[in-house]
Scaffold this active site. Structure first.
Site, PDB file in Angstrom:
ATOM      1  N   GLY A  57     -13.762  24.411   8.710  1.00 47.39           N
ATOM      2  CA  GLY A  57     -13.346  25.729   8.146  1.00 47.39           C
ATOM      3  C   GLY A  57     -11.985  25.954   7.496  1.00 47.39           C
ATOM      4  O   GLY A  57     -11.228  24.973   7.829  1.00 47.39           O
ATOM      5  N   GLN A  62      -4.119  29.782   4.477  1.00 50.50           N
ATOM      6  CA  GLN A  62      -3.704  28.509   5.067  1.00 50.50           C
ATOM      7  C   GLN A  62      -3.110  27.599   3.924  1.00 50.50           C
ATOM      8  O   GLN A  62      -2.453  26.566   4.286  1.00 50.50           O
ATOM      9  CB  GLN A  62      -4.869  27.703   5.760  1.00 50.50           C
ATOM     10  CG  GLN A  62      -5.267  28.371   7.230  1.00 50.50           C
ATOM     11  CD  GLN A  62      -6.338  27.587   7.969  1.00 50.50           C
ATOM     12  OE1 GLN A  62      -7.541  27.898   7.595  1.00 50.50           O
ATOM     13  NE2 GLN A  62      -5.894  26.933   8.970  1.00 50.50           N
ATOM     14  N   CYS A 106      -6.777  24.450  15.254  1.00 49.73           N
ATOM     15  CA  CYS A 106      -6.603  24.802  13.838  1.00 49.73           C
ATOM     16  C   CYS A 106      -5.734  23.984  13.097  1.00 49.73           C
ATOM     17  O   CYS A 106      -4.752  23.434  13.614  1.00 49.73           O
ATOM     18  CB  CYS A 106      -5.794  26.232  14.159  1.00 49.73           C
ATOM     19  SG  CYS A 106      -5.452  27.217  12.626  1.00 49.73           S
ATOM     20  N   LEU A 107      -6.151  24.107  11.824  1.00 49.30           N
ATOM     21  CA  LEU A 107      -5.536  23.059  10.896  1.00 49.30           C
ATOM     22  C   LEU A 107      -4.046  23.263  10.701  1.00 49.30           C
ATOM     23  O   LEU A 107      -3.199  22.714  10.277  1.00 49.30           O
ATOM     24  CB  LEU A 107      -6.196  22.707   9.790  1.00 49.30           C
ATOM     25  CG  LEU A 107      -7.850  22.335   9.785  1.00 49.30           C
ATOM     26  CD1 LEU A 107      -8.607  22.131   8.416  1.00 49.30           C
ATOM     27  CD2 LEU A 107      -7.682  20.824  10.205  1.00 49.30           C
ATOM     28  N   HIS A 148     -12.950  32.913  13.661  1.00 47.74           N
ATOM     29  CA  HIS A 148     -11.577  32.072  13.398  1.00 47.74           C
ATOM     30  C   HIS A 148     -11.172  32.439  12.045  1.00 47.74           C
ATOM     31  O   HIS A 148      -9.866  32.829  11.807  1.00 47.74           O
ATOM     32  CB  HIS A 148     -11.898  30.773  13.906  1.00 47.74           C
ATOM     33  CG  HIS A 148     -10.413  29.983  13.632  1.00 47.74           C
ATOM     34  ND1 HIS A 148     -10.037  29.208  14.791  1.00 47.74           N
ATOM     35  CD2 HIS A 148     -10.040  29.420  12.791  1.00 47.74           C
ATOM     36  CE1 HIS A 148      -8.829  28.703  14.401  1.00 47.74           C
ATOM     37  NE2 HIS A 148      -8.532  28.660  13.213  1.00 47.74           N
ATOM     38  N   GLU A 149     -11.903  32.232  11.179  1.00 44.68           N
ATOM     39  CA  GLU A 149     -11.509  32.176   9.873  1.00 44.68           C
ATOM     40  C   GLU A 149     -11.295  33.521   9.444  1.00 44.68           C
ATOM     41  O   GLU A 149     -10.291  33.642   8.525  1.00 44.68           O
ATOM     42  CB  GLU A 149     -12.476  31.430   8.417  1.00 44.68           C
ATOM     43  CG  GLU A 149     -12.803  30.077   9.139  1.00 44.68           C
ATOM     44  CD  GLU A 149     -11.630  29.221   9.267  1.00 44.68           C
ATOM     45  OE1 GLU A 149     -10.702  29.460   8.554  1.00 44.68           O
ATOM     46  OE2 GLU A 149     -11.517  28.193  10.068  1.00 44.68           O
ATOM     47  N   HIS A 152      -7.923  34.563  10.085  1.00 45.58           N
ATOM     48  CA  HIS A 152      -6.928  34.279   9.393  1.00 45.58           C
ATOM     49  C   HIS A 152      -6.581  35.254   8.354  1.00 45.58           C
ATOM     50  O   HIS A 152      -5.447  35.525   7.971  1.00 45.58           O
ATOM     51  CB  HIS A 152      -7.156  33.047   8.837  1.00 45.58           C
ATOM     52  CG  HIS A 152      -6.830  31.523   9.790  1.00 45.58           C
ATOM     53  ND1 HIS A 152      -5.522  31.391  10.096  1.00 45.58           N
ATOM     54  CD2 HIS A 152      -7.573  30.569   9.909  1.00 45.58           C
ATOM     55  CE1 HIS A 152      -5.457  30.083  10.598  1.00 45.58           C
ATOM     56  NE2 HIS A 152      -6.836  29.848  10.761  1.00 45.58           N
TER      57      HIS A 152
HETATM   58  O1  K1U Z   1      -9.044  27.448  10.370  1.00 47.45           O
HETATM   59  C1  K1U Z   1      -8.781  26.296  10.629  1.00 47.45           C
HETATM   60  O2  K1U Z   1      -7.810  25.988  10.930  1.00 47.45           O
HETATM   61  C2  K1U Z   1     -10.167  25.262  10.618  1.00 47.45           C
HETATM   62  C3  K1U Z   1     -10.571  24.768  12.077  1.00 47.45           C
HETATM   63  C4  K1U Z   1     -11.813  25.792  12.260  1.00 47.45           C
HETATM   64  C5  K1U Z   1     -12.250  25.887  13.830  1.00 47.45           C
HETATM   65  C6  K1U Z   1     -12.096  24.735  14.728  1.00 47.45           C
HETATM   66  C7  K1U Z   1     -12.603  25.161  16.043  1.00 47.45           C
HETATM   67  C8  K1U Z   1     -12.904  26.278  16.481  1.00 47.45           C
HETATM   68  C9  K1U Z   1     -12.971  27.359  15.465  1.00 47.45           C
HETATM   69  C10 K1U Z   1     -12.577  27.165  14.226  1.00 47.45           C
HETATM   70  C11 K1U Z   1     -10.884  23.335  12.316  1.00 47.45           C
HETATM   71  O3  K1U Z   1     -11.677  22.863  11.401  1.00 47.45           O
HETATM   72  S1  K1U Z   1     -10.130  22.428  13.480  1.00 47.45           S
HETATM   73  C12 K1U Z   1     -10.901  20.930  13.375  1.00 47.45           C
HETATM   74  C13 K1U Z   1     -12.027  20.854  13.926  1.00 47.45           C
HETATM   75  O4  K1U Z   1     -12.493  21.664  14.799  1.00 47.45           O
HETATM   76  C14 K1U Z   1     -12.868  19.831  13.673  1.00 47.45           C
HETATM   77  C15 K1U Z   1     -12.773  18.810  12.831  1.00 47.45           C
HETATM   78  C16 K1U Z   1     -13.663  17.672  12.488  1.00 47.45           C
HETATM   79  C17 K1U Z   1     -14.781  17.459  13.286  1.00 47.45           C
HETATM   80  C18 K1U Z   1     -15.384  18.333  14.059  1.00 47.45           C
HETATM   81  C19 K1U Z   1     -14.134  19.664  14.344  1.00 47.45           C
HETATM   82 ZN    ZN Z   2      -7.195  27.906  11.860  1.00 44.83          ZN
END
Ligand code: K1U
Ligand code: ZN
Length: 186
Positions: A57, A62, A106-107, A148-149, A152
């Site tokens: 996401g 972001q 979270c990225l 989560h998004e 944000h």
């Molecule tokens: O919003 C963001 O920062 C993105 C975030 C979203 C998220 C992750 C976990 C739970 C809720 C929301 C991410 O994408 S973190 C990366 C991640 O979880 C992932 C990356 C590659 C493969 C599988 C998962």
């Molecule tokens: Zn996030």
């Protein structure tokens, strides 16, 4: 289930991802009044950035844009067909009483993870890239991710659900990381 290690590939990002702490990640974002070509390009750039990170996401703040736009794709497995979703002005219309705990990342907070409890299922309404109103009920990882998004867009990060001490520890680590990255760039 723990997500893989998060260290965005800075040099190949279409749009650089802001790292916490940054005041733009704490702002309430404004509704998108009209879906313009410029916003459609932004949505495409965000999807490209999300897949490159990799992530499931990404929200417009972001990448420094304070408008209500999120993208997500929680399809699992490299052989599975992707399902990129672009949501303008997303709104949670209903939430389940049943709750679910997921270890979130979270990225904008690379390499930090914590359990967060959220409703297991949510009904979300949004405008798609053609301006059509859509709604869908999400559960499991999709429900966690869309909440989560949307957080944000309200200036809320997953660490805001944690106890203050844990949140401060993570924030201190991110301040250190940002200093290291700034030194690398100089
Ligand atoms: O919003 C963001 O920062 C993105 C975030 C979203 C998220 C992750 C976990 C739970 C809720 C929301 C991410 O994408 S973190 C990366 C991640 O979880 C992932 C990356 C590659 C493969 C599988 C998962
Ligand atoms: Zn996030």
């Amino acid at each position: 289930m723990r997500a893989p290690r998060l260290l965005p590939k800075w040099n190949i990002m279409k749009r650089p991802i802001l790292i916490h702490p940054d005041p733009r990640l704490k702002k309430f974002c404004a509704d998108v009044p009209d879906i313009s070509d410029e916003l459609r390009v932004l949505a495409d750039d965000m999807l490209e950035t999300m897949y490159a990170a990799p992530g499931i996401g990404l929200a417009a703040p972001q990448v420094g844009v304070l408008q209500r736009l999120i993208v997500l794709d929680c399809v699992k497995g490299e052989d599975a067909k992707p399902r990129p979703l672009v949501m303008f002005n997303p709104r949670v219309m209903a939430s389940s009483d049943e709750m679910n705990v997921y270890e979130e990342g979270c990225l904008s907070i690379p390499d930090q993870y914590a359990d967060v409890e959220r409703p297991e299922a949510v009904k979300v309404e949004w405008l798609d890239r053609d301006g059509n109103m859509r709604d869908e009920e999400f559960d499991g990882l999709w429900a966690t991710c869309v909440q989560h998004e949307i957080d944000h867009l309200d200036g809320k990060l997953f660490i805001d659900y944690l106890k203050p001490l844990r949140r401060q520890m993570i924030t201190r680590k991110m301040v250190k990381l940002k200093k290291e990255l700034a030194r690398e760039k100089a």
